[in-house]
Every structure is written in structure tokens, then in C-alpha cells.
Design a protein around this motif. Structure first.
Motif, PDB file in Angstrom:
ATOM      1  N   ASN A  40       0.851  -1.192   0.000  1.00  0.00           N
ATOM      2  CA  ASN A  40       0.000   0.000   0.000  1.00  0.00           C
ATOM      3  C   ASN A  40       0.887   1.241   0.000  1.00  0.00           C
ATOM      4  O   ASN A  40       1.952   1.233   0.598  1.00  0.00           O
ATOM      5  CB  ASN A  40      -0.914  -0.010   1.237  1.00  0.00           C
ATOM      6  N   THR A  44      -4.678   5.157  -1.955  1.00  0.00           N
ATOM      7  CA  THR A  44      -6.027   4.602  -1.929  1.00  0.00           C
ATOM      8  C   THR A  44      -6.086   3.555  -0.825  1.00  0.00           C
ATOM      9  O   THR A  44      -5.057   3.059  -0.361  1.00  0.00           O
ATOM     10  CB  THR A  44      -6.391   3.942  -3.278  1.00  0.00           C
ATOM     11  N   ARG A  45      -7.336   3.233  -0.455  1.00  0.00           N
ATOM     12  CA  ARG A  45      -7.501   2.202   0.565  1.00  0.00           C
ATOM     13  C   ARG A  45      -7.059   0.839   0.047  1.00  0.00           C
ATOM     14  O   ARG A  45      -6.662  -0.037   0.815  1.00  0.00           O
ATOM     15  CB  ARG A  45      -8.989   2.164   0.940  1.00  0.00           C
ATOM     16  N   GLN A  46      -7.116   0.651  -1.266  1.00  0.00           N
ATOM     17  CA  GLN A  46      -6.803  -0.666  -1.829  1.00  0.00           C
ATOM     18  C   GLN A  46      -5.308  -0.948  -1.862  1.00  0.00           C
ATOM     19  O   GLN A  46      -4.508  -0.061  -2.121  1.00  0.00           O
ATOM     20  CB  GLN A  46      -7.340  -0.752  -3.254  1.00  0.00           C
ATOM     21  N   ASN A 129      -4.925   1.429   7.950  1.00  0.00           N
ATOM     22  CA  ASN A 129      -6.078   1.611   7.049  1.00  0.00           C
ATOM     23  C   ASN A 129      -6.992   2.724   7.549  1.00  0.00           C
ATOM     24  O   ASN A 129      -7.441   3.571   6.794  1.00  0.00           O
ATOM     25  CB  ASN A 129      -6.898   0.319   6.967  1.00  0.00           C
ATOM     26  N   LYS A 130      -7.255   2.699   8.862  1.00  0.00           N
ATOM     27  CA  LYS A 130      -8.244   3.625   9.401  1.00  0.00           C
ATOM     28  C   LYS A 130      -7.758   5.075   9.317  1.00  0.00           C
ATOM     29  O   LYS A 130      -8.501   5.963   8.896  1.00  0.00           O
ATOM     30  CB  LYS A 130      -8.536   3.246  10.858  1.00  0.00           C
ATOM     31  N   SER A 132      -5.266   6.378   7.491  1.00  0.00           N
ATOM     32  CA  SER A 132      -5.035   6.911   6.145  1.00  0.00           C
ATOM     33  C   SER A 132      -6.382   7.247   5.508  1.00  0.00           C
ATOM     34  O   SER A 132      -6.520   8.272   4.836  1.00  0.00           O
ATOM     35  CB  SER A 132      -4.217   5.943   5.289  1.00  0.00           C
ATOM     36  N   ALA A 133      -7.401   6.445   5.764  1.00  0.00           N
ATOM     37  CA  ALA A 133      -8.738   6.747   5.233  1.00  0.00           C
ATOM     38  C   ALA A 133      -9.244   8.062   5.824  1.00  0.00           C
ATOM     39  O   ALA A 133      -9.776   8.926   5.110  1.00  0.00           O
ATOM     40  CB  ALA A 133      -9.713   5.616   5.549  1.00  0.00           C
ATOM     41  N   ARG A 136      -7.411  10.956   4.172  1.00  0.00           N
ATOM     42  CA  ARG A 136      -7.853  11.213   2.789  1.00  0.00           C
ATOM     43  C   ARG A 136      -9.208  11.927   2.794  1.00  0.00           C
ATOM     44  O   ARG A 136      -9.443  12.850   2.013  1.00  0.00           O
ATOM     45  CB  ARG A 136      -7.933   9.899   1.993  1.00  0.00           C
ATOM     46  N   GLU A 283     -15.239   4.764  -1.003  1.00  0.00           N
ATOM     47  CA  GLU A 283     -14.419   3.630  -0.582  1.00  0.00           C
ATOM     48  C   GLU A 283     -13.930   3.789   0.874  1.00  0.00           C
ATOM     49  O   GLU A 283     -14.007   2.860   1.670  1.00  0.00           O
ATOM     50  CB  GLU A 283     -13.216   3.574  -1.518  1.00  0.00           C
ATOM     51  N   ASP A 284     -13.448   4.987   1.185  1.00  0.00           N
ATOM     52  CA  ASP A 284     -12.979   5.219   2.558  1.00  0.00           C
ATOM     53  C   ASP A 284     -14.140   5.250   3.552  1.00  0.00           C
ATOM     54  O   ASP A 284     -14.023   4.767   4.681  1.00  0.00           O
ATOM     55  CB  ASP A 284     -12.162   6.514   2.623  1.00  0.00           C
ATOM     56  N   LEU A 287     -15.198   1.890   4.930  1.00  0.00           N
ATOM     57  CA  LEU A 287     -14.389   1.358   6.043  1.00  0.00           C
ATOM     58  C   LEU A 287     -15.006   1.807   7.383  1.00  0.00           C
ATOM     59  O   LEU A 287     -15.164   1.000   8.304  1.00  0.00           O
ATOM     60  CB  LEU A 287     -12.945   1.856   5.927  1.00  0.00           C
TER      61      LEU A 287
END
Ligand code: 4AD
Ligand code: MG
Length: 466
Positions: A40, A44-46, A129-130, A132-133, A136, A283-284, A287
Motif C-alpha cells: 500500500n 487509496t484504501r486498496q 487503514n483507518k 489513512s482513510a 484522505r 471507498e474510505d 471502512l
């Protein structure tokens, strides 16, 4: 040119299949013929799946070092992925390690992810993940704010961070001085033995601003419609889920607006930026809807689409008073509402956001316009579920004599506000504005329940690391 981001790579159409990617390893798993790593880069979350096919290359030296947290640069062929959840995967050919990572010592582990723990490693949590989402979404929400005002004819202005006035009159200001406070005994003193700020850099006492409003009013009375979006500071010792000592505030100020125009703008603004996030951060947001607040989408739909309730303070007291047994602080006319009362109104009673207006003058700031009843002022708060007050605003007192009288009542020295009074002396007009706490808006759109987790490096009582 730097390598494309994973967000860009995932949008490729397949024409370009020799690519290079850079990022951090999230996980790696090994099977007999192949190893797989998820990488990553924050765009992006992906993740992008990297395949190490040991029948096609020898990765035996480098694979053991590709542990969680390691930063890498990988070249290879982008191929359609057989797995259903992703379009592409990268067949690794050349792997280079930018920076190794001691997996045992790396604090960002799957097993240690409580919010409390992650606050102690705020410098590393942007890699989760959390967070960075969240960051963003924060970026996109900032953009939405500028877009909204630009599309509606507002000018973006910059008001000072260092100021000599206390806008809210609450005495919650951080001092700004060029004096060396470590040498208290050497500070210059006046005849009364008090610190002599006329010898300080600005020749007067100065503070970090609690709000850009007063200067914003001066700018609105020249430009018509303006807004600020900047940091503000409050030295209040409030250890709550919704208070920070440093937060970002958006403050529009409009000439010729009255209190009701102000409410209309506040409602339209909140709806518009909420919609923008719903449309651009799906997408974010997913989550947060999955792991943080399962009712998030319903809440945001409600905020973006329903008409907000409008209720006068006096009517709100009539609603709250009979419910007093459920509140820690009992309500009667004149009392300041706390988060428990605000949340009851929007979550339980109205079941939608509400604008509370015409507050008692005694717990309102000096600049709010006095109503004809002599008891209330044209102030308003916009309340939302889970947070309570998101916005505070008012029509401003534009009558010189009334303002002067109020300043006396509030024990404010008019000498220090000469310029502010000038705005009423020379071509005064009705005007209004509000302040929206950006971190509280972030809490609303993400479902995150603590203000410490919607800002990268929070400043709250007892905590200013980083
Ligand atoms: O209600 P407040 O204190 O209003 C003002 O500062 C006005 N001068 C604004 C204006 O009319 N231009 O603050 C406005 C908003 C609050 O509704 C809340 O969302 C946020 O700022 N806020 C805080 N957010 C985080 N931490 C704090 N300590 C906050 N204090 C206020
Ligand atoms: Mg307020």
C-alpha cells in the motif's frame, strides 16, 4: 517521473503492463510455488497484490526481509488478477528495499490497534487503514469547503493567528510573547509591579486567536462575502470527546445577512459538503461504516437530505425541562446547554439536525445582536447527531451605542476595540456569520467518536507530543 501511485495503477486499462510501484508491505504469505505480498502507498484504501513466482525468479534472499512495514520498490508485469476482489496484480521481477523494518519492534501490528494505543504512535498511524482513510477524507472535505464558497461568490481571506483581541471574551487564550519566560525575574515591570507588555515585541499583550471573526467582519464590510479556514486555539482545560486546544475553523461572514439568512447558509453548507464526501469518498467511508459506526450512511443521508429543525432557545427549554431527570445538568431558562441536551434534541426528539436560535444574552458573546425583548440575542447553534454543536454563529450587533453598552456590561475595554467599533461608525450594515469546527465535521462524516482521532497530531490537555 516517480512511479505511478497504486490508485493510478488500479485505473490502468492494460495497455501499459511493465510498471514499477513503491510502497509499504502490509502483509506477506508464502506457499510452495509462490509468495504473495500486499503493498500500500497511501494513495487509496486498496492494496496492490504482488506475486513472487519462485518458478520464474529466485527471491529466496529478499523474501524473508519483506515483512510488514518494509518499504519497497518493485518492478514487473501488471497482469489481470484471477482473484475476484482485484483487477490487477503485479508479477515481481526486480525488488529493491528502500528501508527495512524490524517486524517485532514495529508498533503498527494487527494485534495492537486500539485508538488509545495508536495515539501514542501518531507519527506511524497514517500507515494504518483507518487513519489513512481518515486523512484522505479530511483532505477531500477541505477541498469541498473551498469549492462550496468559491461556487457561491465568497472570497477566501486570511485573518491573523496572533491577535490582541479576545473574540469570544471567554479568557481562554494562549499568550504569545517574545519575553523569555524562563527568566521571570528579569521581565520588565510597570509602576504597579505588573509585566510591562509595552516592552514586548508588539508593544502590547498578544495571544493566539480563538476565532478570526472580528477581523473577518472588517473584511466582509469591504468585500461582501468572505470566509476564513484556519487554525484557532483555546486554552480551556476541557478534556472531552469534542474539544481540542488547537482546531481548524471555517468562518464565513456576510454583509447584509440577517440571522435567518445565516441559518439558511449554514444548513446549505453542511448539506453540500456532506454530499461531496458521500460522492467522492465512498471507498474510505465504507471502512468507517463497516468498522466504526454501522449507522453512518443513514446518519449522513439524514444530514445531507432532510430539512433541519429550527427551534428557539425558549421553545427548546420547554422541550428539555420535562426531561430533566435524564440529564446530569438540569435545564431551566437561562442555563447553557451541554452536549447531553444538544444530543437529546437532535438524536431523540427531532431525529434530525436542528438550529437553536435566540439564546439568552447572558451566556452569549458580546458581539451578538440584541433582540427587541432585551433578554435574548440573535445567536444560533447548529446541532447534529453524535456531536451536538457543530456550528456557532450570529447576526452581529451593528448599532454603535448598543455595542458600546454591551462592551461595558462585559467589562471589555473599548480602547482595545477601537477599530471594531469603527466598523459601526462608518457605514455600518446588518451582517452575520458563523464558525464551523472542522474536526467536529470530520467526526460527523467518519463516525469517529473522539476528536483526538480526526486530526493527525491532536493538541489536547496533557498532550502535545510530536
Ligand atoms: O461557538 P464558537 O466558540 O464560535 C466562535 O468562535 C465564533 N466567533 C464563530 C463565528 O461566528 N465566526 O466556535 C465555533 C465552532 C463550534 O461550534 C465548534 O464546532 C468549534 O467551533 N469549536 C471547537 N472545536 C474543537 N475544539 C474546541 N475546543 C472548540 N471550540 C469550538
Ligand atoms: Mg459555541
Amino acid at each position: 517521473m516517480p512511479a505511478p501511485t497504486i490508485k493510478e495503477i488500479l485505473k490502468l486499462d492494460g495497455a501499459e503492463n511493465r510498471i514499477e510501484v513503491r510502497g509499504w508491505i502490509k502483509t506477506r504469505r508464502d506457499s510452495k510455488a509462490c509468495s504473495f505480498a500486499e503493498i500500500n502507498d497511501g494513495s487509496t484504501r486498496q492494496n496492490l497484490q504482488i506475486v513472487f513466482d519462485t518458478t520464474k525468479g529466485d527471491f529466496s534472499d529478499i523474501l524473508p526481509a519483506l515483512v510488514t512495514g518494509t518499504s519497497v520498490r518493485i518492478k514487473g508485469d501488471l497482469v489481470a488478477s484471477p482473484a475476484s476482489k482485484q483487477k490487477w496484480e503485479l508479477l515481481a521481477e526486480k525488488v529493491e528495499i528502500h528501508g527495512g523494518c524490524d517486524a517485532e519492534a514495529y508498533p503498527i501490528q494487527k494485534k495492537k490497534t486500539s485508538d488509545e494505543f495508536l495515539r501514542t504512535v501518531a507519527h506511524l498511524r497514517p500507515r494504518t487503514n483507518k487513519y489513512s482513510a481518515m486523512l484522505r477524507i479530511r483532505s477531500e472535505l477541505s477541498f469541498a469547503v473551498h469549492r462550496y464558497f468559491r461556487n457561491n461568490g465568497f472570497f477566501y481571506v486570511h485573518t491573523p493567528i496572533i491577535t490582541s483581541s479576545d473574540c469570544e471574551g471567554a479568557g481562554q487564550m494562549f499568550n504569545v510573547t517574545s519575553f523569555d519566560l524562563a527568566k521571570l525575574n528579569e521581565l520588565p515591570k510597570n509602576d504597579k509591579g505588573e509585566i510591562d507588555f509595552s516592552k514586548d515585541l508588539f508593544c502590547r499583550r498578544t495571544f493566539l486567536t480563538v476565532s478570526g471573526q472580528l477581523e473577518g467582519e472588517a473584511l466582509a464590510l469591504g468585500l461582501g462575502k468572505i470566509y476564513t479556514f484556519g487554525p484557532t486555539f483555546r486554552a480551556e482545560n476541557s478534556n472531552t470527546y469534542r474539544h481540542c486546544a488547537e482546531f481548524w475553523m471555517i468562518e464565513p461572514e456576510m454583509a447584509f445577512y440577517d440571522l435567518f439568512d445565516d441559518m439558511d447558509l449554514a444548513e446549505d453548507f453542511v448539506k453540500n459538503i456532506t454530499k461531496h464526501v458521500l460522492e467522492n469518498c465512498a471507498e474510505d467511508l465504507d471502512l468507517f461504516a463497516k468498522f466504526v459506526d454501522t449507522s453512518l450512511h443513514d446518519t449522513l443521508k439524514n444530514v445531507a437530505e432532510t430539512g433541519y429543525e429550527r427551534v428557539s432557545y425558549t421553545d427548546a427549554v420547554k422541550i428539555l425541562e420535562p426531561e430533566n431527570e435524564r440529564f446530569e445538568n438540569k435545564v431551566s431558562w437561562g442555563a447553557d446547554f451541554g452536549s447531553e441536551h444538544e444530543r437529546f434534541l437532535v438524536e431523540t426528539y427531532f431525529k434530525k439536525p436542528a438550529v437553536l436560535y435566540n439564546k439568552p444574552k447572558n451566556n452569549a458573546a458580546f458581539y451578538m445582536k440584541l433582540n427587541e425583548d432585551g433578554k435574548t440575542v440573535r445567536g444560533m447553534d447548529l446541532l447534529v447527531p453524535r456531536i451536538g454543536e457543530l456550528i456557532g454563529g450570529s447576526e452581529r450587533e451593528n448599532r454603535l451605542e448598543v455595542l458600546e453598552k454591551k462592551m461595558t456590561d462585559f467589562k471589555i475595554n473599548p480602547e482595545n476595540y477601537r477599530w471594531y467599533l469603527d466598523l459601526r461608525r462608518f457605514g455600518s450594515v446588518p451582517h452575520a456569520g458563523f464558525g464551523l469546527g472542522f474536526e467536529r465535521m470530520m467526526m460527523l462524516v467518519t463516525g469517529i467518536s473522539n476528536i483526538r482521532d480526526v486530526t493527525a497530531f491532536p493538541r489536547v490537555p496533557g498532550y502535545a507530543e510530536f
